[in-house]
Motif scaffolding. Structure first.
Motif, PDB file in Angstrom:
ATOM      1  N   ARG A  91       1.804   1.832  -3.546  1.00 37.69           N
ATOM      2  CA  ARG A  91       0.722   2.451  -4.311  1.00 37.69           C
ATOM      3  C   ARG A  91       0.652   3.954  -4.060  1.00 37.69           C
TER       4      ARG A  91
ATOM      5  N   TYR B 279       0.832  -1.213   0.000  1.00 40.67           N
ATOM      6  CA  TYR B 279       0.000   0.000   0.000  1.00 40.67           C
ATOM      7  C   TYR B 279       0.864   1.260   0.000  1.00 40.67           C
TER       8      TYR B 279
ATOM      9  N   GLN C  42       1.155  -1.325  -7.705  1.00 38.62           N
ATOM     10  CA  GLN C  42       0.673  -2.215  -6.657  1.00 38.62           C
ATOM     11  C   GLN C  42       0.081  -3.486  -7.246  1.00 38.62           C
TER      12      GLN C  42
ATOM     13  N   GLY D  37       0.215   4.443  -9.318  1.00 36.47           N
ATOM     14  CA  GLY D  37       0.415   3.710  -8.071  1.00 36.47           C
ATOM     15  C   GLY D  37      -0.381   2.434  -8.040  1.00 36.47           C
ATOM     16  N   GLY D  38      -1.611   2.507  -8.552  1.00 34.20           N
ATOM     17  CA  GLY D  38      -2.427   1.297  -8.609  1.00 34.20           C
ATOM     18  C   GLY D  38      -1.826   0.266  -9.535  1.00 34.20           C
TER      19      GLY D  38
ATOM     20  N   ASN E 211       1.641   7.115  -6.592  1.00 33.19           N
ATOM     21  CA  ASN E 211       0.598   8.105  -6.878  1.00 33.19           C
ATOM     22  C   ASN E 211       1.084   9.513  -6.554  1.00 33.19           C
TER      23      ASN E 211
END
Length: 596
Positions: free
Chosen positions: A69, A66, A322, A318-319, A73
């Motif tokens: 991510r 996390y 991840q 970021g997603g 971002n």
């Protein structure tokens, strides 16, 4: 599937005794000091803590997922404050915790490993040496070859690999669950690229199918490695054993000019090592070609699968990172078998060797327990043999004896052709020969000692060698020196505390006289000599027998010999004579006049 089940059962049978043992041990825990506790509680406590740390590290990796991510971002949004805050407050803290836990986990895992190895090694040695199992196992051939390797090397490899693979499997399972949840949540509403078909958890199913196919191919390619690794360890051990034997019998080889034969013999042994090694290399090349290709593709596959959704704006940078990281974690845990196939194949070979060693020990114990030959202390001072029939491990019978009585104080000489069962009879009397039936009643309350033709000479100080099987402090130096002088070895009196490979530096005649010194120290009530003076010249042999009569006046001497010069030193002679059935039977011969 049956093979996997069998392997798991083998591992369980090998590991279970340690974690359930009730043996007590001493542990020191700061600041509580030292106290006694059952070994199983130490083992279980260490194992639980090590596993808990492993799960904790998985949790840290999930938290860092996390972080990854949010961090990317922040990079995409050019948010410097969030970038530095995340780096300094989240990453640095959890990274430090991860490093510290890894250090403690290694220390505790190593402590568990050495304690487990100590317990398992002592257990194997005890079972191997118990009730002459080590001797009986030799009689069965190569079913349990190279016990030194199995106790020293295989035990250590079994423990280290069991620890490593267990932690890897638990880590893989927890990673699979944790990151599958993340991956499922991210791809909950994903559609198959280029279509409108929505597949919940699309990326999870993709990782599963991809890994399952690769795992099946890996097993297909690498399956022969299990057998090849097993054979490699056996060939290596055989070659090492042959080298050790050559070192032990170097003098005999040199005297016979056997160097060329030894080169050919060692060349053949090493040729097996080379041939099997090349077979492993050939198979491993094919496996490596597949696994290396697989690992290279893994670096881009997650991004290839996720890229359409990123470019379509469904997930931010970021997603994407991840998701790629979660996909890689899920895929790598599912492909655990691929990554560790070579290790698993070698591990299976170690398990098989230890399992077969267990089986051989069990067989030796069963043979001893099931033997119809009973050797017990009798009610009289005589040694009585009734309805005795002795055989060989292959079932052939060689000797029978009925109503044979050896009386205390009466020196007896057994004669007869080689292979007539004289030494086998002595082994049966000593209680180590299991192949036969009948009854042997040993003298009541009497101590017995048997000296073989080639005595065992352990590595160590000369003092420890002379007093064997007692420990070094059993006799003082003066008593040992006196025994050596009496055994006509005065030249070694000043070397009692000298370390050496005495089996190589002493001639066979010196070794036999050293064994006589052992008997003079032990002072047995009955002394059996199985050609124990055959390497001596006749005058020295005669002198040794006179020394035995003088120093051990109350001992009953029973000898095996072929020389006629031995007859005057014995009051009774028993000859092994063939019967019509092809067996040998002891028969009394007219007694010669004993030497005074």
């Amino acid at each position: 599937m049956n093979g996997l089940k069998q392997a798991v059962l083998q591992i369980w049978r090998l590991a279970y005794p340690y974690f359930t043992t009730r043996d007590e041990t001493e542990v020191r825990i700061w600041p509580f000091g030292q106290f006694r506790v059952q070994e199983r509680w130490v083992a279980l406590s260490l194992a639980i803590v090590v596993v808990a740390i492993e799960f904790g590290q998985v949790a840290i990796n999930v938290r860092l997922s996390y972080f990854n991510r949010d961090w990317f971002n922040a990079i995409q949004n050019k948010d410097a404050a969030a970038f530095w805050t995340l780096l300094l407050t989240v990453f640095c803290f959890w990274a430090a915790v991860f490093v510290a836990s890894a250090i403690y986990q290694y220390a505790l895992q190593s402590y568990l490993r050495i304690r487990w190895r100590r317990w398992m090694t002592q257990r194997y040695i005890a079972r191997w040496l118990e009730n002459e199992n080590h001797y009986r196992m030799q009689l069965f051939g190569s079913g349990a070859d190279n016990p030194d390797q199995r106790i020293q090397e295989d035990v250590d490899q079994f423990i280290s690999r069991t620890q490593t693979l267990t932690l890897n499997i638990l880590s893989a399972a927890s990673n699979l669950i944790s990151f599958s949840v993340i991956l499922w949540q991210i791809s909950a509403d994903f559609t198959i690229p280029g279509t409108e078909i929505q597949v919940p958890g699309f990326l999870v199913w993709g990782a599963l199918i991809y890994s399952a196919l690769a795992t099946w191919l890996t097993h297909l390619i690498g399956q022969p490695l299990v057998r090849l690794n097993f054979e490699q360890q056996r060939y290596e051990a055989d070659f090492r054993f042959s080298l050790a034997r050559l070192r032990e019998y170097g003098e005999q080889v040199a005297l016979l000019g056997g160097e060329r034969a030894e080169r050919e013999r060692l060349g053949g042994r090493f040729g097996n090592v080379i041939g099997n090694f090349l077979a492993i290399v050939s198979r491993t090349k094919k496996l490596t070609a597949f696994t290396a290709s697989y690992q290279q593709v893994n670096a881009v596959i997650p991004y290839v699968l996720i890229a359409p959704y990123y470019f379509a704006g469904k997930i931010p940078l970021g997603g994407m990172t991840q998701t790629a990281g979660a996909f890689a974690r899920v895929e790598s845990t599912m492909s655990f078998f691929i990554t560790f196939y070579t290790t698993l194949a070698d591990y299976k070979a170690v398990i098989d060797r230890l399992t077969s060693f267990d089986v051989a020990i069990g067989r030796a114990r069963e043979v001893g327990a099931a033997s119809a030959l009973t050797v017990r202390e009798g009610a009289t001072p005589e040694l009585r043999i009734d309805d005795l029939s002795l055989g060989l491990p292959d079932g052939r019978r060689i000797l029978e004896a009925h109503g044979l009585v050896l009386r205390p104080g009466e020196t007896t000489l057994f004669t007869g052709p080689s292979g007539s069962g004289k030494s086998t009879l002595f082994r049966a009397i000593s209680g180590i020969w299991p192949f036969g039936e009948g009854r042997i009643a040993t003298p009541k309350g009497a101590s017995m000692m048997l000296l073989p033709q080639r005595p065992y000479i352990p590595v160590g100080t000369l003092k420890s060698t002379v007093v064997y099987p007692e420990v070094e402090g059993a006799y003082d130096d003066a008593a040992i020196a006196e025994a050596l002088k009496a055994a006509r070895l005065p030249q070694f009196v000043g070397r009692l505390h000298e370390e050496g490979f005495w089996a190589q530096s002493l001639s066979l005649g010196e070794q036999q006289r050293l064994a006589i010194a052992r008997a003079l120290l032990a002072k047995p009530d009955w002394l059996f000599l199985d050609e124990a003076t055959a390497a001596l010249d006749e005058p020295t042999e005669a002198e040794i027998y006179r020394v035995l009569r003088e120093r051990l006046p109350d001992a009953t001497l029973v000898s095996i010999g072929h020389r006629s010069t031995l007859q005057p030193f014995h009051e009774r002679r028993i000859d092994m004579r063939p019967t019509e059935a092809g067996l040998f039977r002891p028969a009394d011969v007219r007694a010669p006049v004993a030497a005074q």
